[in-house]
Design a protein around this motif. Sequence first.
Motif, mmCIF file in Angstrom:
data_model
loop_
_atom_site.group_PDB
_atom_site.id
_atom_site.type_symbol
_atom_site.label_atom_id
_atom_site.label_comp_id
_atom_site.label_asym_id
_atom_site.label_seq_id
_atom_site.Cartn_x
_atom_site.Cartn_y
_atom_site.Cartn_z
ATOM 1 N N ASN A 1 48.205 71.804 26.359
ATOM 2 C CA ASN A 1 47.468 72.823 27.115
ATOM 3 C C ASN A 1 48.263 73.345 28.304
ATOM 4 O OD1 ASN A 1 45.298 72.611 25.404
ATOM 5 N ND2 ASN A 1 44.100 71.284 26.743
ATOM 6 N N MET A 2 49.192 72.537 28.801
ATOM 7 C CA MET A 2 50.027 72.944 29.936
ATOM 8 C C MET A 2 51.040 74.013 29.559
ATOM 9 S SD MET A 2 53.517 72.208 30.614
ATOM 10 C CE MET A 2 53.783 70.631 29.836
ATOM 11 N N ILE B 1 50.608 64.892 34.226
ATOM 12 C CA ILE B 1 51.086 65.654 33.061
ATOM 13 C C ILE B 1 52.602 65.815 33.130
ATOM 14 C CG2 ILE B 1 51.012 67.908 31.913
ATOM 15 C CD1 ILE B 1 48.062 68.084 32.831
ATOM 16 N N THR C 1 55.249 64.452 30.426
ATOM 17 C CA THR C 1 56.195 65.395 29.841
ATOM 18 C C THR C 1 57.626 64.871 29.932
ATOM 19 O OG1 THR C 1 54.797 67.301 30.332
ATOM 20 C CG2 THR C 1 57.139 67.716 30.107
ATOM 21 N N SER D 1 44.334 61.597 26.420
ATOM 22 C CA SER D 1 44.439 62.615 27.463
ATOM 23 C C SER D 1 45.717 63.437 27.313
ATOM 24 C CB SER D 1 44.399 61.949 28.838
ATOM 25 O OG SER D 1 44.598 62.900 29.863
ATOM 26 N N PHE D 2 46.865 62.762 27.128
ATOM 27 C CA PHE D 2 48.148 63.468 27.032
ATOM 28 C C PHE D 2 48.225 64.332 25.779
ATOM 29 C CE2 PHE D 2 50.253 59.791 29.573
ATOM 30 C CZ PHE D 2 49.782 60.335 30.751
ATOM 31 N N TRP E 1 52.418 76.989 36.922
ATOM 32 C CA TRP E 1 52.435 75.675 37.557
ATOM 33 C C TRP E 1 53.703 75.454 38.383
ATOM 34 C CZ3 TRP E 1 50.040 71.269 34.102
ATOM 35 C CH2 TRP E 1 48.717 71.599 33.807
ATOM 36 N N LEU F 1 38.278 73.843 34.648
ATOM 37 C CA LEU F 1 38.824 74.786 33.681
ATOM 38 C C LEU F 1 38.080 76.114 33.706
ATOM 39 C CD1 LEU F 1 39.311 72.354 30.648
ATOM 40 C CD2 LEU F 1 41.019 73.077 32.344
ATOM 41 N N THR G 1 46.481 65.307 39.021
ATOM 42 C CA THR G 1 46.256 65.668 37.620
ATOM 43 C C THR G 1 47.484 66.299 36.966
ATOM 44 O OG1 THR G 1 45.275 67.767 38.332
ATOM 45 C CG2 THR G 1 43.780 65.919 37.964
ATOM 46 N N LYS G 2 48.090 67.253 37.644
ATOM 47 C CA LYS G 2 49.257 67.923 37.065
ATOM 48 C C LYS G 2 50.519 67.075 37.230
ATOM 49 C CE LYS G 2 46.958 72.314 37.558
ATOM 50 N NZ LYS G 2 46.789 73.583 38.283
ATOM 51 N N LYS H 1 46.095 66.160 24.634
ATOM 52 C CA LYS H 1 45.430 67.441 24.917
ATOM 53 C C LYS H 1 46.080 68.152 26.106
ATOM 54 C CE LYS H 1 40.900 65.656 23.408
ATOM 55 N NZ LYS H 1 41.290 64.239 23.209
ATOM 56 N N SER H 2 46.306 67.402 27.186
ATOM 57 C CA SER H 2 46.756 68.036 28.430
ATOM 58 C C SER H 2 48.186 68.548 28.366
ATOM 59 C CB SER H 2 46.602 67.066 29.604
ATOM 60 O OG SER H 2 47.402 65.908 29.435
#
Length: 303
Positions: A235-236, A195, A199, A228-229, A243, A138, A191-192, A231-232
């Motif tokens: 934040n996305m 996410i 999503t 984790s989700f 992205w 980050l 990682t993405k 926050k992530s």
Amino acid sequence: MTWRTVFSNGGKADEMMRTIAIAGVGEMGVALARRMIAQGQHVVTFPPRSAASVERARQAGIEIVAEDEIGGADFFFSVVPSEAAAPLAERVASICRSHARKPVYCEWNAISPGKLQCIADRLAAAGMTLIDGGIIGLANWSVDTPGPTLYASGPAAGLLAEVGDLGLQITVMDAGLGAASALKLSYAAITKGLIAIATMAAIAAQRKQCDESLTAELARSQSGLLDSFSKSVPNMLPKAQRWTSEMAEISDYLGADSQAGMIYAAIAKVFGQIATSVDTRDFLACAYRVRPEGQCCANALRG
């Protein structure tokens, strides 16, 4: 290559002040610049396009110089969105082509090895040296924390180790051009990609009115994932447009015509839709929050 001879840390010949030109005074670019400036390095950029970017640069201590002065830097850091990487390299090559002294070009962006090779060819034609790079972590502005890790590869990557402490966590890989870019994209694919899966699952669950049950089950059986989700995914949201192009780079890296490549091309479209839909962003901002039984996300999707 001859370096400037401004010594620090006990007079070691590899501990000198450098001039680092940087393009991209967004969140990550400014975070890297702050760390280098705190370490006593001189960081410059050519005039940003927006008044907000100019102010960001000034607040970070980045000196704004005429475009032609970029050629006198020791290193040039490219820290821009994926789609801007190749045009920027062409611009810098054009600026530096006539200079006797040229900066070492550090390509830190999330791009495919294929695009990196195109950039390498353009820079070589201008007589410039390229270091392949990938940033993982980050954009933490605090210089009291380790910050992101910058991976570097290619024949010239060792130059970053020779110059001493830039205030950055740099790992020089014993690998050729394309390795650092591949590492960055492989890491981002995991990682993405996770996410993106979270999503899509949240959106589908909400449309079938089982999103509360999904969150409750994750809290019961997969609390680590839920944490984790929670926050992530939010934040996305402000990064979804950026992205989109990064997922397209991953698709190219994996092979656009392969099944793996097509998965990430589809994920690129998902992030693109998120970037353009206020309702979807509002829902995802709270989709993975644990709510009291019977209480729905206030930003439920319609239709």
